[in-house]
Scaffold this motif. Structure first.
Motif, PDB file in Angstrom:
ATOM      1  N   TYR A 162       0.846  -1.192   0.000  1.00 33.72           N
ATOM      2  CA  TYR A 162       0.000   0.000   0.000  1.00 33.72           C
ATOM      3  C   TYR A 162       0.888   1.250   0.000  1.00 33.72           C
ATOM      4  O   TYR A 162       1.915   1.298   0.671  1.00 33.72           O
ATOM      5  CB  TYR A 162      -0.895   0.019   1.239  1.00 33.72           C
ATOM      6  CG  TYR A 162      -2.191  -0.746   1.074  1.00 33.72           C
ATOM      7  CD1 TYR A 162      -2.278  -1.845   0.222  1.00 33.72           C
ATOM      8  CD2 TYR A 162      -3.328  -0.377   1.777  1.00 33.72           C
ATOM      9  CE1 TYR A 162      -3.457  -2.546   0.074  1.00 33.72           C
ATOM     10  CE2 TYR A 162      -4.517  -1.079   1.645  1.00 33.72           C
ATOM     11  CZ  TYR A 162      -4.580  -2.160   0.783  1.00 33.72           C
ATOM     12  OH  TYR A 162      -5.750  -2.845   0.652  1.00 33.72           O
ATOM     13  N   GLU A 163       0.454   2.251  -0.751  1.00 32.45           N
ATOM     14  CA  GLU A 163       1.215   3.506  -0.798  1.00 32.45           C
ATOM     15  C   GLU A 163       0.255   4.669  -0.620  1.00 32.45           C
ATOM     16  O   GLU A 163      -0.769   4.759  -1.315  1.00 32.45           O
ATOM     17  CB  GLU A 163       1.958   3.647  -2.125  1.00 32.45           C
ATOM     18  CG  GLU A 163       2.805   4.907  -2.214  1.00 32.45           C
ATOM     19  CD  GLU A 163       3.757   4.892  -3.404  1.00 32.45           C
ATOM     20  OE1 GLU A 163       4.677   5.723  -3.420  1.00 32.45           O
ATOM     21  OE2 GLU A 163       3.583   4.030  -4.290  1.00 32.45           O
ATOM     22  N   VAL A 164       0.574   5.556   0.337  1.00 29.39           N
ATOM     23  CA  VAL A 164      -0.276   6.716   0.601  1.00 29.39           C
ATOM     24  C   VAL A 164       0.372   7.948  -0.023  1.00 29.39           C
ATOM     25  O   VAL A 164       1.592   8.137   0.041  1.00 29.39           O
ATOM     26  CB  VAL A 164      -0.514   6.912   2.111  1.00 29.39           C
ATOM     27  CG1 VAL A 164      -1.434   5.830   2.636  1.00 29.39           C
ATOM     28  CG2 VAL A 164       0.802   6.914   2.892  1.00 29.39           C
ATOM     29  N   PHE A 165      -0.465   8.783  -0.641  1.00 33.58           N
ATOM     30  CA  PHE A 165      -0.010   9.957  -1.385  1.00 33.58           C
ATOM     31  C   PHE A 165      -0.636  11.208  -0.779  1.00 33.58           C
ATOM     32  O   PHE A 165      -1.829  11.234  -0.482  1.00 33.58           O
ATOM     33  CB  PHE A 165      -0.434   9.864  -2.848  1.00 33.58           C
ATOM     34  CG  PHE A 165       0.133   8.692  -3.607  1.00 33.58           C
ATOM     35  CD1 PHE A 165       1.193   8.861  -4.477  1.00 33.58           C
ATOM     36  CD2 PHE A 165      -0.415   7.426  -3.451  1.00 33.58           C
ATOM     37  CE1 PHE A 165       1.711   7.778  -5.177  1.00 33.58           C
ATOM     38  CE2 PHE A 165       0.089   6.345  -4.153  1.00 33.58           C
ATOM     39  CZ  PHE A 165       1.158   6.521  -5.024  1.00 33.58           C
ATOM     40  N   PHE A 166       0.189  12.263  -0.656  1.00 34.70           N
ATOM     41  CA  PHE A 166      -0.301  13.575  -0.248  1.00 34.70           C
ATOM     42  C   PHE A 166       0.282  14.574  -1.236  1.00 34.70           C
ATOM     43  O   PHE A 166       1.496  14.784  -1.290  1.00 34.70           O
ATOM     44  CB  PHE A 166       0.131  13.886   1.191  1.00 34.70           C
ATOM     45  CG  PHE A 166      -0.630  15.022   1.812  1.00 34.70           C
ATOM     46  CD1 PHE A 166      -1.971  14.886   2.131  1.00 34.70           C
ATOM     47  CD2 PHE A 166      -0.013  16.224   2.081  1.00 34.70           C
ATOM     48  CE1 PHE A 166      -2.685  15.916   2.705  1.00 34.70           C
ATOM     49  CE2 PHE A 166      -0.714  17.265   2.666  1.00 34.70           C
ATOM     50  CZ  PHE A 166      -2.054  17.116   2.975  1.00 34.70           C
ATOM     51  N   SER A 195       9.487   3.311   3.007  1.00 32.68           N
ATOM     52  CA  SER A 195      10.205   4.371   2.297  1.00 32.68           C
ATOM     53  C   SER A 195       9.351   5.630   2.254  1.00 32.68           C
ATOM     54  O   SER A 195       8.196   5.599   1.817  1.00 32.68           O
ATOM     55  CB  SER A 195      10.542   3.913   0.874  1.00 32.68           C
ATOM     56  OG  SER A 195      11.259   4.908   0.183  1.00 32.68           O
ATOM     57  N   PHE A 196       9.923   6.730   2.723  1.00 32.90           N
ATOM     58  CA  PHE A 196       9.281   8.040   2.698  1.00 32.90           C
ATOM     59  C   PHE A 196       9.963   8.853   1.600  1.00 32.90           C
ATOM     60  O   PHE A 196      11.133   9.200   1.714  1.00 32.90           O
ATOM     61  CB  PHE A 196       9.415   8.708   4.068  1.00 32.90           C
ATOM     62  CG  PHE A 196       8.801  10.082   4.144  1.00 32.90           C
ATOM     63  CD1 PHE A 196       7.667  10.417   3.428  1.00 32.90           C
ATOM     64  CD2 PHE A 196       9.365  11.049   4.969  1.00 32.90           C
ATOM     65  CE1 PHE A 196       7.106  11.683   3.508  1.00 32.90           C
ATOM     66  CE2 PHE A 196       8.815  12.322   5.068  1.00 32.90           C
ATOM     67  CZ  PHE A 196       7.682  12.624   4.329  1.00 32.90           C
ATOM     68  N   TRP A 204       5.341   4.183   1.614  1.00 34.30           N
ATOM     69  CA  TRP A 204       4.891   2.816   1.355  1.00 34.30           C
ATOM     70  C   TRP A 204       5.805   1.857   2.099  1.00 34.30           C
ATOM     71  O   TRP A 204       6.929   2.190   2.467  1.00 34.30           O
ATOM     72  CB  TRP A 204       4.916   2.501  -0.149  1.00 34.30           C
ATOM     73  CG  TRP A 204       6.299   2.295  -0.692  1.00 34.30           C
ATOM     74  CD1 TRP A 204       7.236   3.250  -0.936  1.00 34.30           C
ATOM     75  CD2 TRP A 204       6.906   1.051  -1.039  1.00 34.30           C
ATOM     76  NE1 TRP A 204       8.380   2.706  -1.409  1.00 34.30           N
ATOM     77  CE2 TRP A 204       8.215   1.348  -1.496  1.00 34.30           C
ATOM     78  CE3 TRP A 204       6.486  -0.278  -1.006  1.00 34.30           C
ATOM     79  CZ2 TRP A 204       9.096   0.353  -1.896  1.00 34.30           C
ATOM     80  CZ3 TRP A 204       7.375  -1.258  -1.435  1.00 34.30           C
ATOM     81  CH2 TRP A 204       8.657  -0.924  -1.871  1.00 34.30           C
ATOM     82  N   SER A 205       5.301   0.649   2.307  1.00 33.27           N
ATOM     83  CA  SER A 205       6.093  -0.385   2.965  1.00 33.27           C
ATOM     84  C   SER A 205       5.828  -1.714   2.270  1.00 33.27           C
ATOM     85  O   SER A 205       4.671  -2.040   1.975  1.00 33.27           O
ATOM     86  CB  SER A 205       5.727  -0.496   4.447  1.00 33.27           C
ATOM     87  OG  SER A 205       6.493  -1.521   5.063  1.00 33.27           O
ATOM     88  N   PRO A 206       6.894  -2.483   2.003  1.00 32.51           N
ATOM     89  CA  PRO A 206       6.701  -3.766   1.319  1.00 32.51           C
ATOM     90  C   PRO A 206       6.187  -4.873   2.235  1.00 32.51           C
ATOM     91  O   PRO A 206       5.885  -5.969   1.769  1.00 32.51           O
ATOM     92  CB  PRO A 206       8.109  -4.084   0.799  1.00 32.51           C
ATOM     93  CG  PRO A 206       9.023  -3.430   1.779  1.00 32.51           C
ATOM     94  CD  PRO A 206       8.323  -2.172   2.227  1.00 32.51           C
ATOM     95  N   GLN A 207       6.114  -4.580   3.520  1.00 26.61           N
ATOM     96  CA  GLN A 207       5.667  -5.609   4.457  1.00 26.61           C
ATOM     97  C   GLN A 207       5.019  -4.931   5.663  1.00 26.61           C
ATOM     98  O   GLN A 207       5.199  -3.726   5.884  1.00 26.61           O
ATOM     99  CB  GLN A 207       6.853  -6.465   4.917  1.00 26.61           C
ATOM    100  CG  GLN A 207       7.944  -5.690   5.665  1.00 26.61           C
ATOM    101  CD  GLN A 207       9.158  -6.538   5.954  1.00 26.61           C
ATOM    102  OE1 GLN A 207       9.542  -7.362   5.143  1.00 26.61           O
ATOM    103  NE2 GLN A 207       9.757  -6.342   7.109  1.00 26.61           N
ATOM    104  N   PRO A 208       4.212  -5.662   6.433  1.00 23.79           N
ATOM    105  CA  PRO A 208       3.570  -5.042   7.603  1.00 23.79           C
ATOM    106  C   PRO A 208       4.603  -4.400   8.523  1.00 23.79           C
ATOM    107  O   PRO A 208       5.682  -4.954   8.761  1.00 23.79           O
ATOM    108  CB  PRO A 208       2.869  -6.227   8.285  1.00 23.79           C
ATOM    109  CG  PRO A 208       2.644  -7.224   7.190  1.00 23.79           C
ATOM    110  CD  PRO A 208       3.824  -7.075   6.266  1.00 23.79           C
TER     111      PRO A 208
END
Length: 856
Positions: free
Chosen positions: A435-439, A465-466, A502-506
C-alpha cells in the motif's frame, strides 16, 4: 481462425437470437461473418456474408456488430468498456494468465540464459506480472517480448512500478521497438506507479520490455507490471472488458469508482445499508462494514465568520463520514470566541461588522509602522515574496489531494491515505504490504526561485520508504529517525509536489508531517521585498521579476536591463551575459558568437573563410553538384545510421527544412540533426505532434571550447535540446590539417552518449604560414615589372594572393645575365689586349725610329 466477436443477440431474422462470428482479415483486407442461431432456436441455418471490409471503424466504448446484413457499432453493455481497437492486458483488460503464453519470456542470470520462472511470477490475486531479484550480488535480466501489427496509427502504454525492499537502486527498465531503445527508466526506488507511452505509426513491430537489476544482500528488487495497452490493433474493438472494481462512464469508454459508502453490484453503484460504510471502489454488499462508534477524532473544528470581533466554534464530521453517530453527542457550540490570529503576511481588516484576515495587494508587503499594520510597495528592482504555511491539518479548506493505491495500482480497500490530525499528518501504521499513501499539492511558482520547507518525524524506522516527488520525478528519500526538516527548490511555473510513503511488508513505522511552507508561489502573504536576481528586473510595486530579453542582462536588484558588452552574449531570457569563446566575437544583437575570416588560437591563425558562411561560399558551394549540400549557413546532410546532420563552422542560424518540426522550440544553433520521431520518445520538452515523425534536433546553441590540436583545431557546441532528462545534446568538430584533401568534407566519427563527434580533413585545418616559415620567390622582369610571392611549407597554408612587384629595366636585367657579363668581360679583355698591343707597337715603333736616326 474464427473470432467470437459479439455475444449480443439479434432479433432481425425470424425473431430468433443470433450470434456473430467474424473471421480474421485476409490479404485483401476482407473477411467473412457467420450469423449463427442460438442453440435454443430450432434452426440449423447459418448465414454467411463475404467480402466484409476490415476497415469499418468504431469509436471507444463500442464494438463491431452485424445487423440485417450491415456492419454497425453497438455500445458496450453496462459494467463494461473499451478503448476502441485496442488490446488491454492486465489491470482493466485480459487476465495476465490468459495472455502470458502469447509472450516470449526470457531470463538471464549473470548473462546466462536461464529458466524464465527465475525472473517472473504472476499474481492472480492482483492481476499483475512480477519480476523479482533476491539473488545476492547477481545481475538478473527479465525480458518480455511480443510482435504486434497496427492497422492504424496507435500507441503502446505500460503501467509499472519499480521498488526495492530497502530504498536505493531499483534496476533499469527499457522499452525497445524493433530492438532500438526508445524509453529508459533507471531512477532509484520510489514505489511510484509510472506509465510509459510510445506513439507508433501503422505497421508491424517487435516490442520488448526489459528489466535489469542487481541483487543486494538483505534486499529484493522488484518490477510490478500492472498493464499493457496496445492501441491500433484493429479498426473496431473485438470485445468489451469488465470494469475492475468500477462502473463504466456514460459513453462506456472508461471506468469510474463507486463512491464512498457505496458498492458495485450488477454494474450499478448501490448505497450501503444504514449504519454501514464502505471505501471508494468497493464491490458487493459484503464490502459494507458496520460503522464504528464515532469519537472526537472524527470531528473537524469549524469556525464561523468573525462578527464584531467574535466568532463561534462548531464541530462537524470529517468527510467521508464513516462512523456511527447514533449515540455520539456533538460538542456544544462555543460562542463569543476571539477572532483568529492571522497567519504571517495577513492582517485583520474590518468590513462593516465582519473581521477578515487579508493580505496586502500584489507587490506590497505587510509591516508594522508605529504599532500599526501598513502595506508598503516594494521598490524598483525588488518584488514582494509570498509565503504560505500549513500547520493546522484538521481544517476543511486544505487544498491537497490525499489517497492510497495498492500494489496493483487500484485504490486501497481499507484506508483513505494520510490521516489528518489537528497538528500533523500521519501515514498510519501497519499498512497492508504494498500500500502507498499519497499527499499531493499543486503549486505555481511566480518568483524566480521557489522553495518548499517541511518539518517531519519518522517513528519506528523500518523497511518503509518516505519519498518526495516533484512533477513525478523522485527528489528525496528520507530515512533518519526522529524529527527533521528538509527543503526543495522549485523553478518558475506549475509543479505537482507529492509526499509518498509505502512499505513492502507489515510495519509499525509511521511518518508524521507537522508543517509545509511554500515560498515564492501565488499563495499567502508577503512580509519581505526580495531583490531581483541577475538577469531580471522589476518596477515599483512588483509581485515578481521580469526576465531581461536575449542579448541583455541586469545586475541583482536592477530596475532596467542593459545590453551585453562587446565580446559577450546571452542567448536565453533572464540569464547573465557570457564571454564568447576564444577566437569568436558577439553578433550585433549580442545573442550568439561567431568567427571571422581568421580564427586565432594561441599563437596560430587559421584561415576559415571558406568554412564560415555557405551563402557566400563559392569554393565549396559554387558548383551545381555541391549546392545541394549547402543549406543556409550549414553543410549537409552528413549521414550516419539514423541521423542526417547539418554542420556550421562557428556560424549559427535558425535551421529550417520544409515540412519538418522542431524537437522543442526553434532556436539559433551551430549544428542540427534530422532524426526519426521515435527517437524523441521519453525526451523532455518534445512536442506531442513531433512524435513518430522526422524532426529537427538542435545539437548545440553555444560554443563552449576552441582548442588547437597538434594537426589542426577543434571546437565544441553545447546546450542543445534535451537528450535525457538531465543531459543535453552536444557536438564536437575536429578540423584536421590535410592539404591533399583540399577543402574536404565533414564526416560523422562517433557518438558518446549525448555527444556527437565529427572530423573534417581539410587544408584549412592547417595554420596560416608565418613569414619566416616561407621561401621568397621572384619572377623575371617582364614589361618593366618584377613580381614577388611566398612558398608554403608542408604544414601550413598561405591563402592570400600576393601582388607585390617592383619596376625594372629589361636592358639592365639583360646585361646582368652571365653570358652577357662574360662577353663584356671578354670584350674588355680584348680591348685591353688591343690597347696593350697598340701601346706596345707604338713603343717599339718609337724605339725603332730612334735606332734608325742614330745609325744615320
Amino acid at each position: 481462425m474464427l473470432i467470437l466477436w459479439s455475444l449480443l443477440t439479434l432479433n432481425s431474422i425470424t425473431g430468433c437470437n443470433y450470434q456473430n462470428f467474424f473471421t480474421d482479415c485476409g490479404d485483401l483486407d476482407k473477411r467473412k461473418v457467420f450469423v449463427v442461431p442460438d442453440p435454443q432456436c430450432n434452426l440449423n441455418t447459418t448465414f454467411v456474408y463475404e467480402n466484409i471490409p476490415c476497415d469499418f471503424e468504431c469509436t471507444s466504448g463500442q464494438i463491431l456488430d452485424f445487423i440485417e446484413g450491415e456492419l454497425t457499432c453497438s455500445s458496450c453493455p453496462d459494467g463494461q468498456y473499451n478503448l476502441g481497437g485496442a488490446i488491454q492486458i492486465g489491470h482493466g483488460g485480459e487476465n495476465w494468465g490468459k495472455f502470458i503464453p502469447n509472450f516470449l519470456l526470457q531470463c538471464w542470470v549473470n548473462g546466462i540464459l536461464s529458466d524464465s520462472s527465475l525472473c517472473q511470477t504472476w499474481s492472480s490475486a492482483e492481476n499483475i506480472l512480477l519480476s523479482k531479484n533476491n539473488l545476492t550480488n547477481s545481475f538478473l535480466t527479465f525480458a518480455l517480448s511480443f510482435s504486434v501489427k497496427l492497422v492504424k496509427d496507435g500507441f503502446i502504454t505500460i503501467t509499472y512500478r519499480k521498488e526495492a525492499l530497502v530504498a536505493g537502486p531499483s534496476g533499469t527498465l527499457f522499452m525497445k521497438v524493433n530492438k532500438e531503445i526508445v524509453n529508459k527508466d533507471n531512477d532509484d526506488s520510489s514505489s511510484l506507479w509510472k506509465m510509459q507511452t510510445i506513439q507508433l505509426d501503422k505497421g508491424f513491430y517487435e516490442i520488448s520490455i526489459e528489466f535489469i537489476s542487481k541483487g543486494l544482500e538483505k534486499n529484493e528488487i522488484m518490477l510490478s507490471l500492472s498493464s499493457i495497452v496496445i492501441f491500433g490493433t484493429s479498426f473496431a474493438a473485438e470485445s468489451c472488458y469488465d470494469c475492475p472494481n468500477l462502473i463504466n462512464s456514460h459513453n462506456h469508454s472508461s471506468c469510474k469508482l463507486c463512491d464512498y459508502n457505496q458498492y458495485l453490484e450488477f454494474s450499478i453503484c448501490q448505497d450501503c445499508p444504514l449504519e454501514t460504510y464502505s471505501l471508494r471502489g468497493s464491490i458487493g454488499i459484503i464490502s459494507c462494514l458496520p460503522k464504528p462508534p464515532c469519537t472526537n477524532d472524527d470531528l473537524i473544528p469549524f469556525y464561523s465568520t468573525c462578527i464584531n470581533d467574535m466568532r463561534n466554534l462548531t464541530y462537524i464530521w470529517k468527510e467521508p463520514h464513516f462512523c456511527n453517530d447514533k449515540e455520539f453527542i456533538l460538542p456544544p457550540v462555543m460562542t463569543s470566541l476571539q477572532c483568529e490570529k492571522c497567519s504571517e503576511g495577513f492582517y485583520q481588516k474590518t468590513i462593516g461588522n465582519e473581521t477578515l484576515c487579508q493580505t496586502c495587494l500584489p507587490g506590497e508587503i505587510l509591516k508594522v509602522v508605529n504599532g500599526t499594520w501598513v502595506c508598503e510597495k516594494c521598490s524598483a528592482g525588488t518584488f514582494a515574496l509570498k509565503e504560505v504555511k500549513y500547520m493546522q491539518w484538521n481544517q476543511k479548506n486544505i487544498e491537497f489531494n490525499n489517497y492510497c493505491l495498492n500494489s496493483g495500482g487500484a485504490y486501497c480497500q481499507n484506508t483513505l491515505g494520510w490521516i489528518r490530525f489537528q497538528d500533523y499528518l500521519s501515514s498510519g501504521t501497519n499498512l497492508d504490504p504494498g500500500y502507498e499513501v499519497f499527499f499531493e499539492k499543486q503549486v505555481e511558482i511566480v518568483a524566480n526561485t521557489g522553495k518548499i520547507n517541511f518539518f517531519y518525524e519518522i517513528l519506528n524506522s523500518d523497511f518503509g520508504s518516505f519519498d518526495v516527488f516533484v512533477d513525478h520525478k523522485h527528489m528525496l528519500t528520507l530515512k533518519s529517525e526522529g524529527n527533521s526538516s528538509s527543503s526543495i527548490l522549485l523553478s518558475p511555473g506549475k509543479h505537482k509536489i507529492s509526499w509518498n510513503y509505502w512499505s513492502p511488508q507489515p510495519s509499525f513505522q509511521e511518518i508524521r508531517i507537522y508543517s509545509i511552507t511554500i515560498i515564492g508561489s501565488n499563495e499567502g502573504g508577503s512580509i519581505t521585498c526580495e531583490k531581483c536576481q541577475i538577469g531580471t528586473i522589476s518596477e515599483s510595486g512588483a509581485s515578481y521579476c521580469e526576465y531581461c530579453p536575449e542579448g541583455h542582462t541586469s545586475l541583482a536588484g536592477s530596475a532596467y536591463c542593459t545590453e551585453c558588452a562587446n565580446g559577450y552574449y546571452n542567448n536565453d531570457k533572464g540569464m547573465p551575459c557570457k564571454q564568447c569563446a576564444n577566437g569568436t566575437f558577439s553578433n550585433q544583437n549580442r545573442t550568439y558568437c561567431h568567427a571571422n575570416t581568421i580564427l586565432r588560437i594561441d599563437n596560430d591563425n587559421f584561415y576559415i573563410k571558406a568554412l564560415l558562411n555557405t551563402f557566400l561560399n563559392e569554393e565549396i558551394c559554387g558548383s551545381n553538384n555541391s549546392q545541394m549540400f549547402c543549406h543556409q549557413t550549414f553543410f549537409g546532410p552528413i549521414l550516419s545510421n539514423d541521423i542526417e546532420y547539418y554542420i556550421s563552422i562557428l556560424s549559427p542560424s535558425v535551421f529550417v527544412l520544409e515540412d519538418l518540426k522542431y524537437f522543442s522550440e526553434p532556436k539559433f544553433g551551430y549544428l542540427f540533426g534530422v532524426v526519426q520521431g521515435i527517437e524523441s520518445e521519453g525526451k523532455p520538452g518534445v512536442k506531442k505532434e513531433c512524435k513518430n515523425h522526422d524532426i529537427i534536433v538542435n545539437f548545440g546553441t553555444e560554443v563552449t571550447k576552441i582548442e588547437k590540436l597538434n594537426n589542426g583545431f577543434t571546437f565544441e557546441y553545447d546546450f542543445g535540446d534535451y537528450c535525457t532528462e538531465n543531459e543535453r545534446y552536444s557536438s564536437k568538430i575536429n578540423i584536421l590539417c590535410d592539404k591533399e584533401s583540399g577543402v574536404g568534407w565533414p564526416v560523422f566519427s562517433r557518438k558518446n552518449r549525448c555527444e556527437h563527434e565529427f572530423t573534417w580533413n581539410s587544408k584549412y585545418g592547417c595554420p596560416v604560414c608565418k613569414l619566416d616559415e616561407m621561401i621568397d620567390v621572384s619572377s623575371e622582369c617582364e614589361d618593366g615589372k618584377r613580381y614577388f610571392s611566398k612558398l608554403e611549407n608542408d604544414h601550413c597554408i598561405y591563402p592570400y594572393l600576393v601582388n607585390v612587384y617592383e619596376s625594372c629595366s629589361v636592358f639592365i636585367e639583360s646585361i646582368k645575365k652571365a653570358p652577357i657579363i662574360a662577353a663584356i668581360i671578354v670584350l674588355v679583355l680584348l680591348v685591353i689586349l688591343l690597347v696593350t698591343c697598340c701601346v706596345s707597337y707604338l713603343r717599339h715603333k718609337r724605339e725603332y725610329q730612334k735606332l734608325s736616326t742614330v745609325e744615320k
